[in-house]
Design a protein around this motif. Structure first.
Motif, PDB file in Angstrom:
ATOM      1  N   LEU A  89       0.837  -1.187   0.000  1.00 12.11           N
ATOM      2  CA  LEU A  89       0.000   0.000   0.000  1.00 12.11           C
ATOM      3  C   LEU A  89       0.881   1.249   0.000  1.00 12.11           C
ATOM      4  CD1 LEU A  89      -2.710  -1.092   2.600  1.00 12.11           C
ATOM      5  CD2 LEU A  89      -2.807  -1.253   0.102  1.00 12.11           C
ATOM      6  N   VAL A  90       0.490   2.244  -0.808  1.00  9.58           N
ATOM      7  CA  VAL A  90       1.297   3.450  -0.965  1.00  9.58           C
ATOM      8  C   VAL A  90       0.418   4.696  -0.916  1.00  9.58           C
ATOM      9  CG1 VAL A  90       3.054   2.292  -2.348  1.00  9.58           C
ATOM     10  CG2 VAL A  90       1.098   3.352  -3.486  1.00  9.58           C
ATOM     11  N   ASP A  91       1.051   5.829  -0.686  1.00 11.97           N
ATOM     12  CA  ASP A  91       0.379   7.123  -0.739  1.00 11.97           C
ATOM     13  C   ASP A  91       0.169   7.485  -2.210  1.00 11.97           C
ATOM     14  OD1 ASP A  91      -0.440   9.750  -0.707  1.00 11.97           O
ATOM     15  OD2 ASP A  91       1.224  10.488   0.523  1.00 11.97           O
ATOM     16  N   PRO A  92      -1.075   7.568  -2.681  1.00  9.57           N
ATOM     17  CA  PRO A  92      -1.309   7.830  -4.110  1.00  9.57           C
ATOM     18  C   PRO A  92      -0.942   9.247  -4.542  1.00  9.57           C
ATOM     19  CG  PRO A  92      -3.371   7.914  -2.915  1.00  9.57           C
ATOM     20  CD  PRO A  92      -2.340   7.436  -1.932  1.00  9.57           C
ATOM     21  N   LEU A  93      -0.698  10.135  -3.572  1.00 13.36           N
ATOM     22  CA  LEU A  93      -0.308  11.507  -3.905  1.00 13.36           C
ATOM     23  C   LEU A  93       1.201  11.657  -4.041  1.00 13.36           C
ATOM     24  CD1 LEU A  93      -2.718  13.436  -1.500  1.00 13.36           C
ATOM     25  CD2 LEU A  93      -3.003  13.053  -3.962  1.00 13.36           C
ATOM     26  N   ASP A  94       1.936  10.588  -3.805  1.00 12.40           N
ATOM     27  CA  ASP A  94       3.403  10.641  -3.785  1.00 12.40           C
ATOM     28  C   ASP A  94       3.981   9.749  -4.888  1.00 12.40           C
ATOM     29  OD1 ASP A  94       6.097  10.606  -3.253  1.00 12.40           O
ATOM     30  OD2 ASP A  94       5.888  10.166  -1.117  1.00 12.40           O
ATOM     31  N   PRO A  95       4.291  10.311  -6.061  1.00 14.01           N
ATOM     32  CA  PRO A  95       4.845   9.498  -7.155  1.00 14.01           C
ATOM     33  C   PRO A  95       6.142   8.789  -6.776  1.00 14.01           C
ATOM     34  CG  PRO A  95       4.111  11.627  -7.978  1.00 14.01           C
ATOM     35  CD  PRO A  95       4.056  11.707  -6.485  1.00 14.01           C
ATOM     36  N   GLU A  96       6.940   9.412  -5.929  1.00 14.60           N
ATOM     37  CA  GLU A  96       8.189   8.784  -5.501  1.00 14.60           C
ATOM     38  C   GLU A  96       7.912   7.507  -4.716  1.00 14.60           C
ATOM     39  OE1 GLU A  96      11.947   8.141  -5.723  1.00 14.60           O
ATOM     40  OE2 GLU A  96      11.318  10.144  -6.355  1.00 14.60           O
ATOM     41  N   ALA A  97       6.897   7.545  -3.852  1.00 17.44           N
ATOM     42  CA  ALA A  97       6.525   6.362  -3.074  1.00 17.44           C
ATOM     43  C   ALA A  97       5.964   5.260  -3.972  1.00 17.44           C
ATOM     44  CB  ALA A  97       5.511   6.742  -2.004  1.00 17.44           C
ATOM     45  N   ILE A  98       5.188   5.650  -4.964  1.00 14.11           N
ATOM     46  CA  ILE A  98       4.653   4.661  -5.909  1.00 14.11           C
ATOM     47  C   ILE A  98       5.797   4.000  -6.669  1.00 14.11           C
ATOM     48  CG2 ILE A  98       3.165   4.292  -7.908  1.00 14.11           C
ATOM     49  CD1 ILE A  98       1.569   6.794  -7.011  1.00 14.11           C
ATOM     50  N   ALA A  99       6.741   4.818  -7.138  1.00 16.21           N
ATOM     51  CA  ALA A  99       7.895   4.296  -7.877  1.00 16.21           C
ATOM     52  C   ALA A  99       8.715   3.346  -7.017  1.00 16.21           C
ATOM     53  CB  ALA A  99       8.768   5.454  -8.370  1.00 16.21           C
ATOM     54  N   ALA A 100       8.951   3.730  -5.767  1.00 13.83           N
ATOM     55  CA  ALA A 100       9.747   2.892  -4.866  1.00 13.83           C
ATOM     56  C   ALA A 100       9.078   1.538  -4.631  1.00 13.83           C
ATOM     57  CB  ALA A 100       9.964   3.623  -3.548  1.00 13.83           C
ATOM     58  N   ALA A 101       7.753   1.548  -4.462  1.00 12.49           N
ATOM     59  CA  ALA A 101       7.030   0.290  -4.248  1.00 12.49           C
ATOM     60  C   ALA A 101       7.104  -0.608  -5.477  1.00 12.49           C
ATOM     61  CB  ALA A 101       5.575   0.590  -3.891  1.00 12.49           C
ATOM     62  N   LEU A 102       6.937  -0.019  -6.656  1.00 12.93           N
ATOM     63  CA  LEU A 102       7.028  -0.809  -7.884  1.00 12.93           C
ATOM     64  C   LEU A 102       8.430  -1.395  -8.063  1.00 12.93           C
ATOM     65  CD1 LEU A 102       4.962   1.474 -10.300  1.00 12.93           C
ATOM     66  CD2 LEU A 102       4.252  -0.701  -9.309  1.00 12.93           C
ATOM     67  N   ASP A 103       9.443  -0.576  -7.847  1.00 16.88           N
ATOM     68  CA  ASP A 103      10.816  -1.065  -7.941  1.00 16.88           C
ATOM     69  C   ASP A 103      11.064  -2.209  -6.961  1.00 16.88           C
ATOM     70  OD1 ASP A 103      12.210   0.309  -9.999  1.00 16.88           O
ATOM     71  OD2 ASP A 103      12.334   2.115  -8.766  1.00 16.88           O
ATOM     72  N   LYS A 104      10.528  -2.048  -5.758  1.00 13.90           N
ATOM     73  CA  LYS A 104      10.750  -3.057  -4.722  1.00 13.90           C
ATOM     74  C   LYS A 104      10.144  -4.396  -5.121  1.00 13.90           C
ATOM     75  CE  LYS A 104      10.344  -3.704   0.282  1.00 13.90           C
ATOM     76  NZ  LYS A 104       9.876  -3.099   1.554  1.00 13.90           N
ATOM     77  N   VAL A 105       8.927  -4.372  -5.635  1.00 12.28           N
ATOM     78  CA  VAL A 105       8.272  -5.623  -6.019  1.00 12.28           C
ATOM     79  C   VAL A 105       8.969  -6.246  -7.224  1.00 12.28           C
ATOM     80  CG1 VAL A 105       6.116  -6.676  -6.799  1.00 12.28           C
ATOM     81  CG2 VAL A 105       6.058  -4.867  -5.078  1.00 12.28           C
ATOM     82  N   VAL A 106       9.396  -5.405  -8.170  1.00  9.61           N
ATOM     83  CA  VAL A 106      10.068  -5.919  -9.365  1.00  9.61           C
ATOM     84  C   VAL A 106      11.424  -6.542  -9.010  1.00  9.61           C
ATOM     85  CG1 VAL A 106      11.164  -5.247 -11.541  1.00  9.61           C
ATOM     86  CG2 VAL A 106       8.899  -4.355 -10.956  1.00  9.61           C
ATOM     87  N   ARG A 107      12.156  -5.921  -8.105  1.00 10.78           N
ATOM     88  CA  ARG A 107      13.522  -6.359  -7.796  1.00 10.78           C
ATOM     89  C   ARG A 107      13.598  -7.463  -6.751  1.00 10.78           C
ATOM     90  NH1 ARG A 107      17.087  -0.781  -7.377  1.00 10.78           N
ATOM     91  NH2 ARG A 107      17.379  -0.488  -9.637  1.00 10.78           N
ATOM     92  N   ASP A 108      12.715  -7.434  -5.782  1.00 10.54           N
ATOM     93  CA  ASP A 108      12.788  -8.373  -4.660  1.00 10.54           C
ATOM     94  C   ASP A 108      11.961  -9.621  -4.996  1.00 10.54           C
ATOM     95  OD1 ASP A 108      12.571  -9.746  -2.234  1.00 10.54           O
ATOM     96  OD2 ASP A 108      12.505  -7.915  -1.033  1.00 10.54           O
ATOM     97  N   LYS A 109      12.617 -10.642  -5.472  1.00  3.95           N
ATOM     98  CA  LYS A 109      11.917 -11.848  -5.913  1.00  3.95           C
ATOM     99  C   LYS A 109      11.189 -12.539  -4.758  1.00  3.95           C
ATOM    100  CE  LYS A 109      13.467 -11.040  -9.959  1.00  3.95           C
ATOM    101  NZ  LYS A 109      12.557 -10.366 -10.928  1.00  3.95           N
ATOM    102  N   SER A 110      11.780 -12.485  -3.571  1.00  2.00           N
ATOM    103  CA  SER A 110      11.133 -13.100  -2.409  1.00  2.00           C
ATOM    104  C   SER A 110       9.827 -12.376  -2.080  1.00  2.00           C
ATOM    105  CB  SER A 110      12.076 -13.057  -1.212  1.00  2.00           C
ATOM    106  OG  SER A 110      11.439 -13.558  -0.051  1.00  2.00           O
ATOM    107  N   LEU A 111       9.872 -11.051  -2.096  1.00  2.00           N
ATOM    108  CA  LEU A 111       8.664 -10.261  -1.843  1.00  2.00           C
ATOM    109  C   LEU A 111       7.626 -10.523  -2.922  1.00  2.00           C
ATOM    110  CD1 LEU A 111       7.022  -8.003  -0.449  1.00  2.00           C
ATOM    111  CD2 LEU A 111       8.298  -6.360  -1.858  1.00  2.00           C
TER     112      LEU A 111
END
Length: 330
Positions: free
Chosen positions: A276-298
């Motif tokens: 879950l992310v703050d929809p008003l914060d593009p940086e937070a959205i980007a970080a969450a997407l990067d995290k899911v893409v990169r972290d195979k365990s997650l």
């Protein structure tokens, strides 16, 4: 029971109407009228249609899968208020919409023995707005069609992509998602947006230099949409407002990780099966997407949790809740 059968199509209310109508155990008579259900001509046609039938059937329920009651119906009725977005999102409101809710929807909700909605968020908002007794508002939930499962073809795009199943309305928050795409560290990831290109989103893609990574899919039928979910690295829902958020559980049922807004109904729908992310914060959205893409365990954990969570949402259960509530309201 009589059912308002005017709501058809591959959108939230249309899906809800089709899936529940097809499962009722009791005999159901469809009632329809020409025109857009929320247009002036459509409302007038609906009143004319229900006035004729209502005079003869005062002891039978009229059920609407949407927020549009019949003022002319003489018997009991129940409506389904999925959300109050027409009141809560200024860009999607108008004086005519506010008047309709104030003078038609609110008195109906206050008068009816039962009103349905699809999330606890929407119930709380409906009770706050109308002043109705919470005991008279029943949360049914939503579910997904059988087409959405892990089994089936996978869309092959030739590059990794994030999928957002949406329309072009302001509350869908597409321009901020485009900005988030531009801020992602994973530069080969594309963004697929369902529906046609809209000016605000295209303008954002140009401004942030990602026109080559943003693709508008146009309309997608359920079978093909399921393949798009299966092919996506992540399904994202950065909405500013949702009454439920069916794409979240569609994605989960297809085995796709989910990133969603931390606002309105989405936390109760997604639970711990998504980020879950703050929809008003593009940086937070980007970080969450990067995290899911990169972290195979997650990513694996979210896929597994999502598959399990999607099983909690059943059209059969929803239909039973509706029929039980209507029986108790008689």
């Amino acid at each position: 029971m009589h059912f308002d059968s005017r709501w058809k199509g591959a959108f939230g209310i249309g899906r809800y109407a089709h899936e529940t109508r097809s499962r009722f155990a009791q005999p159901v008579e469809d009632m329809s009228a020409p025109g857009d259900p929320v247009s002036a001509t459509g409302i007038a046609a609906w009143e004319a249609r229900t006035a004729c039938s209502g005079l003869r059937r005062r002891d039978e329920f009229l059920l609407s899968p949407s927020f549009t009651p019949s003022v002319s119906w003489r018997g009991p009725q129940a409506v389904t208020v999925h959300d109050l977005i027409h009141l809560d999102i200024a860009e999607e409101s108008s004086s005519a919409k506010r008047a309709y809710y104030e003078y038609i929807v609110k008195p109906t909700v206050r008068r009816n023995a039962v009103t349905f909605t699809v999330s606890h968020f929407s119930k709380e908002r409906l009770v706050e707005w109308s002043g109705v007794d919470p005991e008279r508002v029943v949360v049914t939930g939503n579910a997904v069609a059988d087409a959405f499962s892990r089994k089936g073809p996978t869309h092959s795009a030739g590059h990794p992509y994030v999928l957002y199943v949406r329309n072009s309305k302001p509350h869908k928050n597409s321009p901020r998602l485009v900005e988030a795409l531009a801020r992602m560290q994973e530069r080969d990831v594309h963004l697929y947006l369902s529906g046609e290109a809209d000016e605000a989103t295209v303008r954002a893609a140009v401004a942030f230099g990602v026109t080559d990574r943003v693709l508008f899919t146009g309309g997608i039928q359920d079978e093909e949409l399921a393949s798009y979910y299966r092919g996506a690295l992540v399904a994202v829902l950065p909405s500013l407002y949702e009454g439920f958020g069916i794409p979240a559980i569609e994605a989960m049922a297809c085995g796709t990780a989910v990133v969603a807004s931390e606002t309105t109904s989405l936390p109760e729908v997604v639970g711990d099966a998504g980020l879950l992310v703050d929809p008003l914060d593009p940086e937070a959205i980007a970080a969450a997407l990067d995290k899911v893409v990169r972290d195979k365990s997650l990513h694996h954990r979210l896929v597994s949790a999502g598959l399990e969570r999607s099983k909690k949402f059943s059209w059969d259960d929803i239909t039973r809740r509706i029929e039980t509530a209507l029986a108790q309201a008689r």
